[in-house]
Design an enzyme around this catalytic site. Structure first.
Site, mmCIF file in Angstrom:
data_model
loop_
_atom_site.group_PDB
_atom_site.id
_atom_site.type_symbol
_atom_site.label_atom_id
_atom_site.label_comp_id
_atom_site.label_asym_id
_atom_site.label_seq_id
_atom_site.Cartn_x
_atom_site.Cartn_y
_atom_site.Cartn_z
ATOM 1 N N GLU A 1 2.254 -26.969 -58.125
ATOM 2 C CA GLU A 1 3.491 -26.391 -57.664
ATOM 3 C C GLU A 1 3.516 -26.374 -55.971
ATOM 4 O O GLU A 1 2.522 -25.934 -55.447
ATOM 5 C CB GLU A 1 3.500 -24.817 -57.990
ATOM 6 C CG GLU A 1 5.043 -24.013 -57.652
ATOM 7 C CD GLU A 1 5.114 -22.948 -58.221
ATOM 8 O OE1 GLU A 1 4.428 -22.597 -59.302
ATOM 9 O OE2 GLU A 1 5.653 -22.012 -57.669
ATOM 10 N N HIS B 1 10.829 -24.187 -50.772
ATOM 11 C CA HIS B 1 10.836 -24.844 -51.992
ATOM 12 C C HIS B 1 11.246 -26.163 -51.856
ATOM 13 O O HIS B 1 10.745 -27.222 -52.457
ATOM 14 C CB HIS B 1 11.115 -24.032 -53.228
ATOM 15 C CG HIS B 1 10.114 -23.377 -54.272
ATOM 16 N ND1 HIS B 1 9.269 -24.142 -54.943
ATOM 17 C CD2 HIS B 1 9.688 -22.077 -53.919
ATOM 18 C CE1 HIS B 1 8.342 -23.286 -55.168
ATOM 19 N NE2 HIS B 1 8.388 -22.029 -54.881
ATOM 20 N N LYS C 1 3.154 -13.004 -62.155
ATOM 21 C CA LYS C 1 3.031 -14.816 -62.253
ATOM 22 C C LYS C 1 2.752 -15.320 -60.870
ATOM 23 O O LYS C 1 1.763 -16.108 -60.705
ATOM 24 C CB LYS C 1 4.244 -15.386 -62.752
ATOM 25 C CG LYS C 1 4.229 -16.801 -63.141
ATOM 26 C CD LYS C 1 4.689 -17.684 -61.894
ATOM 27 C CE LYS C 1 4.478 -19.222 -62.273
ATOM 28 N NZ LYS C 1 4.886 -19.847 -61.058
ATOM 29 N N ASP D 1 -12.668 -20.465 -66.340
ATOM 30 C CA ASP D 1 -11.847 -20.279 -67.784
ATOM 31 C C ASP D 1 -10.585 -19.767 -67.182
ATOM 32 O O ASP D 1 -10.437 -18.224 -67.430
ATOM 33 C CB ASP D 1 -12.619 -19.434 -68.795
ATOM 34 C CG ASP D 1 -11.834 -19.421 -69.915
ATOM 35 O OD1 ASP D 1 -10.412 -19.607 -70.126
ATOM 36 O OD2 ASP D 1 -12.656 -19.016 -71.112
HETATM 37 C C1 MEV Z 1 7.142 -18.693 -58.489
HETATM 38 O O1 MEV Z 1 6.010 -19.541 -58.771
HETATM 39 C C2 MEV Z 1 6.643 -17.506 -58.025
HETATM 40 C C3 MEV Z 1 7.483 -16.201 -57.687
HETATM 41 O O2 MEV Z 1 8.666 -16.507 -58.739
HETATM 42 C C4 MEV Z 1 6.657 -15.011 -57.643
HETATM 43 C C5 MEV Z 1 7.668 -13.844 -57.643
HETATM 44 O O3 MEV Z 1 9.060 -13.793 -57.942
HETATM 45 O O4 MEV Z 1 7.008 -12.733 -56.964
HETATM 46 C C6 MEV Z 1 8.078 -16.578 -56.284
#
Ligand code: MEV
Length: 403
Positions: free
Chosen positions: A65, A357, A243, A259
């Site tokens: 990413e 991004h 995430k 792992d």
């Molecule tokens: C993208 O990979 C991760 C984000 O969505 C995390 C977040 O929203 O805090 C930018």
């Protein structure tokens, strides 16, 4: 490989990129898993500015990413101004579970198993004299009775100090070794004998102060606190928030051959430990208005056994990181998780994440449309200006610039 190639109509070039095994010999790969046909290279970047417990680290991150490595480095810079990251851990303790069912008197069985604790621990430790010799091994045994849709079950939990190993092999071997004795004592039937990934006794913690001016001032700082409050209250937001933490955690973990599934399982189950899915990080402001972040999460990582000791690229990444113990590795990983989360909240609370991004995404689109060398940046820049980041537009621009 030929069968797969024919079946999937792979081009020569695609087949080659799978089987060329740049960083991993066919032989090593074949020893690692079954039915090996190749390896899939993932970009490996280096995050900078990480200053953890007064030591500088270059942090290898393997991730597909865009923006993740740059964001972590940028956040680490804002923490560096205030002394970087300070960490601690609870020790490398894992839990092995032994499930006994069909027990007539589960509560009495519990006491009977506990009465044999010393003997059971001795048997467990017999399995791994090496681990015991370095101060690790089975340290305790706890037993609980749980009520399930299939009736009461007696769950024995072996508490194992894994030192610098991740510990799955050691713990599972010990659990299997003492299971017959437990079955006999409980006069029931043992089924599962396996490590728990909810590693509540192998927590790592990290904290950092992110500079108010560098992060964009009061308004952005308040936005970060509001973003944290949103995540900690709403599981739909929290899944994405956590995430973002795992973007950093898993990228480092993958680079050093850990792992990653165990880490994901541990993180999300720990985030749910109160019965509600919550943030693994917290944010507050200090008296000068800087943002103080913390992270606490399970971290089942190891440097002995596993891919980190076998995979040549992972081994090299451990060397780049320069960590000497599993706990040190875990603490650095948690610091990257905190930095990554902070960077995401900061971007979301200010300009949003799409601008950064999109620049990187545009380069990917340009490259996949056939641009190479200087053309990648030329085409990407034009698409960003036009706000048209599309494959067909990239092809048009390549044709135009190549005239
Ligand atoms: C993208 O990979 C991760 C984000 O969505 C995390 C977040 O929203 O805090 C930018």
């Amino acid at each position: 490989m030929k069968v797969v190639k024919d079946f999937s109509n792979l081009e020569e070039k695609e087949a080659y990129s799978i089987s060329s095994l740049a960083g991993l010999s066919a032989e090593t790969a074949d020893h690692m898993i079954e039915n090996v046909i190749g390896a899939i290279p993932i970009p490996l970047g280096i995050a900078t500015n990480f200053y953890v417990n007064s030591k500088d680290y270059l942090v290898p991150m393997a991730i597909e990413e865009p923006s993740v490595v740059a964001a972590a480095s940028n956040a680490a810079k804002m923490a560096r101004k205030h002394g970087g990251f300070k960490t601690s851990n609870t020790g490398p303790i894992m839990i092995g579970q032994i499930q006994t069912v069909r027990v007539l008197n589960p509560h009495r069985a519990r006491l009977e198993i506990l009465a044999q604790k010393d003997e059971l621990l001795r048997k467990a430790n017999e399995q791994d004299p090496k681990l015991v010799s370095v101060g690790g091994g089975a340290k305790d045994l706890e037993v609980k009775v749980i009520d399930t849709p299939r009736g009461k079950m007696v769950i024995s939990e072996l508490i194992v100090d894994c030192r610098d190993a991740m510990g799955a092999n050691a713990v599972n071997t010990m659990a299997e070794a003492i299971a017959p004795q437990i079955e006999k004592i409980a006069r029931g039937k043992v089924f599962l004998r396996i490590i728990s990934n909810l590693a509540t006794r192998r927590l790592v913690r990290s904290t950092a102060t992110f500079d108010k001016e560098m992060l964009g001032g009061d308004e952005v700082a308040e936005g970060i606190l509001d973003a944290y409050a949103f995540a900690d209250t709403d599981p739909y937001r929290c899944a994405t928030h956590n995430k973002g933490i795992m973007n950093g955690v898993i990228a480092v973990a993958l680079a050093v051959g850990q792992d990653t599934r165990a880490l994901e399982a541990g993180a999300h189950s720990y985030a749910s430990r109160t019965g509600r899915y919550r943030s693994l990080t917290t944010y507050e402001r200090d008296s000068e208005g800087n943002v103080v972040g913390t992270i606490e999460m399970p971290m089942a990582v190891g440097l002995i056994g596993g891919a980190s000791a076998v995979h040549p690229v992972a081994k090299a990444c451990v060397r780049i990181l320069g960590v000497k113990s599993a706990s040190e590795l875990g603490e650095v990983i948690a610091s990257v998780g905190l930095a990554q989360n902070f960077a995401a909240l900061r971007a979301l609370s200010s300009e949003g994440i799409q601008r950064g991004h999109m620049k990187l995404h545009a380069r990917n689109v340009a490259a996949s449309a056939g641009a190479s060398g200087e053309l990648v940046d030329l085409v990407a820049q034009k698409m960003v200006e036009e706000r048209k980041i599309r494959f067909d537009r990239a092809q048009e621009l390549i044709a135009q610039f190549s005239k």
